[in-house]
Design an enzyme around this catalytic site. Structure first.
Site, PDB file in Angstrom:
ATOM      1  N   HIS A 142      31.623 -31.054 -54.573  1.00  0.00           N
ATOM      2  CA  HIS A 142      31.655 -29.680 -53.782  1.00  0.00           C
ATOM      3  C   HIS A 142      32.322 -28.603 -54.946  1.00  0.00           C
ATOM      4  CE1 HIS A 142      32.909 -26.185 -50.820  1.00  0.00           C
ATOM      5  NE2 HIS A 142      31.677 -25.945 -51.505  1.00  0.00           N
ATOM      6  N   ILE A 196      30.083 -19.290 -50.790  1.00  0.00           N
ATOM      7  CA  ILE A 196      31.323 -19.359 -50.095  1.00  0.00           C
ATOM      8  C   ILE A 196      31.955 -20.760 -50.427  1.00  0.00           C
ATOM      9  CG2 ILE A 196      30.080 -20.166 -48.102  1.00  0.00           C
ATOM     10  CD1 ILE A 196      33.124 -18.244 -47.623  1.00  0.00           C
ATOM     11  N   HIS A 243      24.654 -26.826 -53.648  1.00  0.00           N
ATOM     12  CA  HIS A 243      25.632 -26.450 -53.208  1.00  0.00           C
ATOM     13  C   HIS A 243      25.636 -26.380 -51.675  1.00  0.00           C
ATOM     14  CE1 HIS A 243      28.151 -23.238 -51.375  1.00  0.00           C
ATOM     15  NE2 HIS A 243      29.018 -23.841 -51.864  1.00  0.00           N
TER      16      HIS A 243
HETATM   17 FE   LIG Z   1      31.217 -23.846 -51.249  1.00  0.00          FE
END
Ligand SMILES: [Fe+2]
Length: 827
Positions: free
Chosen positions: A488, A827, A680
């Site tokens: 990630h 995010i 993502h």
């Molecule tokens: Fe993220």
């Protein structure tokens, strides 16, 4: 068009008639904040009054042609925005202001507009439309902050939304195109101010805080010793105790990102709401923990359930499909869910077992013999009831191999108080139903440790069952760490940032490829800056919640140094590398999957193909030959600088794909957009729904497996459930982890999803039509995913208590939804 022709004069010879003057109207849309602080309110009122007396906002048009007398772009006279005072009290809305220019007929077409903001406050400019020219309305899509002249005396420039390759730039715009890029690149000196728009590179030398003491010293990420992608340079002063380290600015004080990369108001509100929820979410366990020293451990599985049920936002549980379905059953059953392991929880690490027994690639001199302890045929014996092949000729065996990622760091991980880890390998058998069943787990400690390697197979008695559960929990802790630090954070967020920095430094906003990439860069730099402030920094959430603690980022760096390759980051290449697919031109997408029901890969390939087709068509509009790609200086500089400066530690790697043909360009762009969007999303938005129930996926453990003769073996025999719970993270640590992944899994209301773009993103009708077609294809993918989730033959996404796989379903409402593919790492 209003034309004012000069009155005929007997003294003016007809053949020398002056160009006619005419008026053009300008509409400027400004977005006003919904909520203002008291200071901002006062400033707004002061600006409104000052506007009446000349401290106003002035515009000037630049033509596409050169003025022969100045040898620069033709420019109009200045015009100012009207009505600012009258509209001073409007809040939270887009407000349209008018201005009017008088130009003459020789002006030609406008190609750019400059703005000088003489107010004390910056303004957020949405768009500008100029009407009155013979060419029709000219649109300027801005979506940008315009600084106050008190912060910087220069004017801002916006180009019309018509794309131009560098070689096709109209003469009047060539110099402004160059000078705008020069400004974005900056001079690499000094500390960046919040209103700056400078994009530059730096190493991760601000994760540690040596001024706070030895415990907060961390190595620099980026450079020969710890290779890493580069981040945005802030130019903050060096720390007091180590000149190599940058001083820190702590959240919520903002860390510099170029002004337009910062979160907009809606996104900020979502984060603040998340922070409040995090505070409240933590409150209950903190109070409980403060009452009794023993309460740092959990007494039973219901304690975990209560973390959800007693959370102040009681709707949270209902928003999470996995928990909603499974917390009705006893928590412990969830801990055995790895027994029905599906590829979703580790979608990008599962590999076909290509060598048996598995072999380490680490230096045997340093880390001991490379062979795995899984020998002979334990994997065959343990397949119980399944026909298991010798070796893996039938491609039935798969592996999650975290041995090499953790072994070099285990001594330091296990030296921490209250953290115990193994380096794990798990072998899975692909059942006839298409599910993956773990059949052997190897738990390794550093070579010299007694009982350095231990192999477990599915249990046949009660003690074995508890040990098996503990072994699976250790696999989970390895998995959660690699998921967050490598898959990630590193492979999407951090590795994309250099592409973004180079795009702004080397490609004009007029460039068609910049226009294509723009929505895929949104918010990435800001969330990365926030992550450096309180997620990946010394003592941050990652270190405190995940087993590796202070060596977390070193694990991430080791992966980047030894495994990351941009040419294998696209989905098909990654699937082939992991051996879970083989090339087969007769199959859809040219791949034959060896795990027939693999939701991440199956849905991902749909999106990859859709994206690839759109990008190739878009590229073909602007580049019809290799020569066109090779001669585009901005494009070539973008890619070259991404490699040379942004991924400097891999700048000599032979695997960077060439950028020679339109097909090369399409492939590079598809990979970048894939990583920023679908990849993502698949890794980010399932974090809370899949990972928040700690007994199911603990991010760290406090105990190793007991063995006969160990001091705590009797405790394990007498009360295995309590032993298991005492191995889980403490209550407060668990809730910190939960609350952070809660926020990270949340879509804000201003999210932009794949297939969506702002109106006016380009003035090229061909590109707009192509994008419309792409959006329709994305909607078809969503329908197909819906269909797949209802197909009972797909047992990894459909069945009693099975979570449908929607992480690649492009659309989503705001909130925690376990679905939705935003355009960028937002995010
Ligand atoms: Fe993220």
């Amino acid at each position: 068009m209003i034309v004012e022709r000069p009155a005929a004069s007997p003294t003016t010879p007809v053949e020398k008639e002056k160009p006619a003057k005419f008026k053009v109207q300008v509409s400027v849309t400004v977005t006003r904040k919904k909520k203002q602080s008291m200071k901002e309110k006062v400033e707004t009122q002061l600006d409104a009054f000052a506007d009446r007396f000349g401290s106003n906002i002035a515009l000037q048009l630049l033509g596409t042609e050169i003025d022969p007398s100045t040898k620069r772009a033709k420019t109009s006279k200045e015009a100012v925005l009207k009505d600012w005072f009258n509209k001073k009290d409007v809040k939270g809305e887009k407000v349209v202001y008018k201005a009017e220019f008088t130009v003459d007929t020789s002006f030609g077409e406008p190609g750019a507009i400059t703005i000088l903001n003489r107010h004390q406050k910056e303004i957020f400019l949405e768009s500008i439309v100029v009407e009155g020219f013979a060419c029709g309305p000219v649109h300027f899509t801005c979506h940008s902050w315009v600084h106050s002249f008190k912060d910087k005396p220069n004017k801002r420039i916006f180009f019309s939304n018509k794309p131009y390759l560098p070689s096709e730039t109209p003469p009047g715009l060539r110099e402004p195109r160059e000078s705008e890029l020069k400004e974005m690149r900056g001079d690499g000196k000094g500390e960046r101010k919040i209103h700056d728009r400078v994009y530059d590179y730096a190493t991760y030398n601000d994760l540690g805080n040596p001024d706070k003491g030895f415990a907060f010293v961390r190595p620099i990420m980026g450079g020969e010793e710890k290779p890493y992608p580069r981040r945005c340079r802030t130019g903050r002063p060096q720390s007091n105790t180590d000149p190599e380290m940058e001083s820190r600015v702590e959240y919520p004080e903002p860390s510099y990102v170029p002004r337009d990369e910062a979160f907009e108001e809606t996104k900020m509100e979502m984060l603040k709401e998340g922070a409040v929820r995090a505070l409240l979410h933590n409150l209950m366990p903190l109070i409980v923990a403060s009452l009794s020293p023993e309460s740092r451990d959990l007494k039973g599985f219901p304690d975990f359930d209560n973390l959800f049920k007693k959370s102040v936002e009681s709707k949270l549980l209902g928003k999470v499909p996995l928990l909603n379905k499974r917390t009705n059953s006893h928590g412990f059953e969830m801990t055995s869910s790895l027994g029905k392991h599906s590829p979703e929880s580790t979608p990008v690490n599962i590999e076909r077992l290509q060598e048996f027994p598995p072999v380490s690639k680490l230096d045997p001199e340093e880390y001991g013999p490379p062979e795995s302890a899984i020998r002979g045929a334990p994997h065959r014996r343990s397949a119980r009831g399944h026909e298991c092949p010798k070796g893996n000729q039938e491609n039935k065996l798969f592996v999650l191999d975290y041995h090499d990622a953790y072994i070099p760091f285990l001594d330091r991980i296990n030296a921490q108080d209250g953290r115990k880890s193994y380096a794990t390998r798990t072998i899975f058998f692909l059942t006839q139903m298409g599910t993956l069943k773990p059949i052997a787990i190897e738990l390794s400690l550093p070579e010299r440790t007694p009982r350095g390697k231990r192999v477990l197979t599915p249990p046949s008695d009660a003690s074995g069952n508890w040990l098996w559960q503990l072994a699976k929990a250790h696999v989970s802790a390895n998995d959660v760490g690699v998921h967050q630090l490598v898959n990630h954070w590193l492979r999407t967020h951090a590795c994309i940032e250099p592409f973004i920095l180079a795009a702004h430094r080397q490609m004009s906003a007029m460039h068609p490829i910049f226009k294509l990439l723009k929505p895929h860069m949104r918010y990435n730099m800001e969330i990365n800056a926030i992550a450096r402030q309180f997620l990946v920094n010394a003592g941050g959430v990652i270190e405190s919640s995940f087993a590796p603690g202070p060596v977390s980022m070193e694990i991430s760096s080791a992966y980047y140094a030894h495994h990351w390759r941009f040419d294998q980051e696209g989905l098909p290449a990654d699937l082939i590398r992991r051996g879970v697919a083989v090339e087969d031109p007769s199959e859809p997408h040219g791949l034959r999957m060896l795990i027939p029901d693999y939701p991440y890969a199956d849905d991902g390939l749909l999106l990859w193909s859709t994206l690839q087709s759109f990008v190739a068509e878009y590229v073909s509009v602007y580049y019809t030959s290799p020569a066109a790609v090779q001669s585009d200086a901005e494009l070539q500089s973008w890619y070259a600088e991404t490699i040379a400066s942004g991924h400097a530690d891999h700048r000599h790697a032979p695997w960077w794909p060439p950028l020679v043909t339109p097909a090369d360009l399409s492939h590079i762009l598809t990979t970048v957009i894939w990583l920023a969007s679908a990849q993502h999303a698949a890794l980010n938005f399932g974090q809370y729904p899949i990972g928040a129930y700690i007994p199911c996926r603990p991010p760290m453990l406090r105990r190793l497996l007991p063995a006969e003769g160990d001091p705590d073996y009797e405790f394990f025999r007498a009360n295995p459930q309590q032993y298991y719970l005492s191995a889980m993270p403490e209550l407060t640590r668990a809730t910190t982890f939960m609350t952070v992944i809660d926020t990270l899994s949340t879509h804000s209301a201003d999210e932009e999803y794949l297939g969506e773009r702002r109106e006016g993103w380009t003035g090229d009708g061909r590109a707009v039509d192509l994008f419309r077609g792409f959006a329709a294809e994305v909607r078809k993918v969503e329908k197909e995913i819906e269909k797949r989730n209802k197909d009972p033959a797909r047992r990894n996404r459909c069945g009693a208590g099975v979570l449908p796989y929607e992480l690649m379903a492009p659309s989503s409402p705001p909130g925690i939804t376990c679905r939705g593919v935003p355009n960028s790492c937002s995010i």
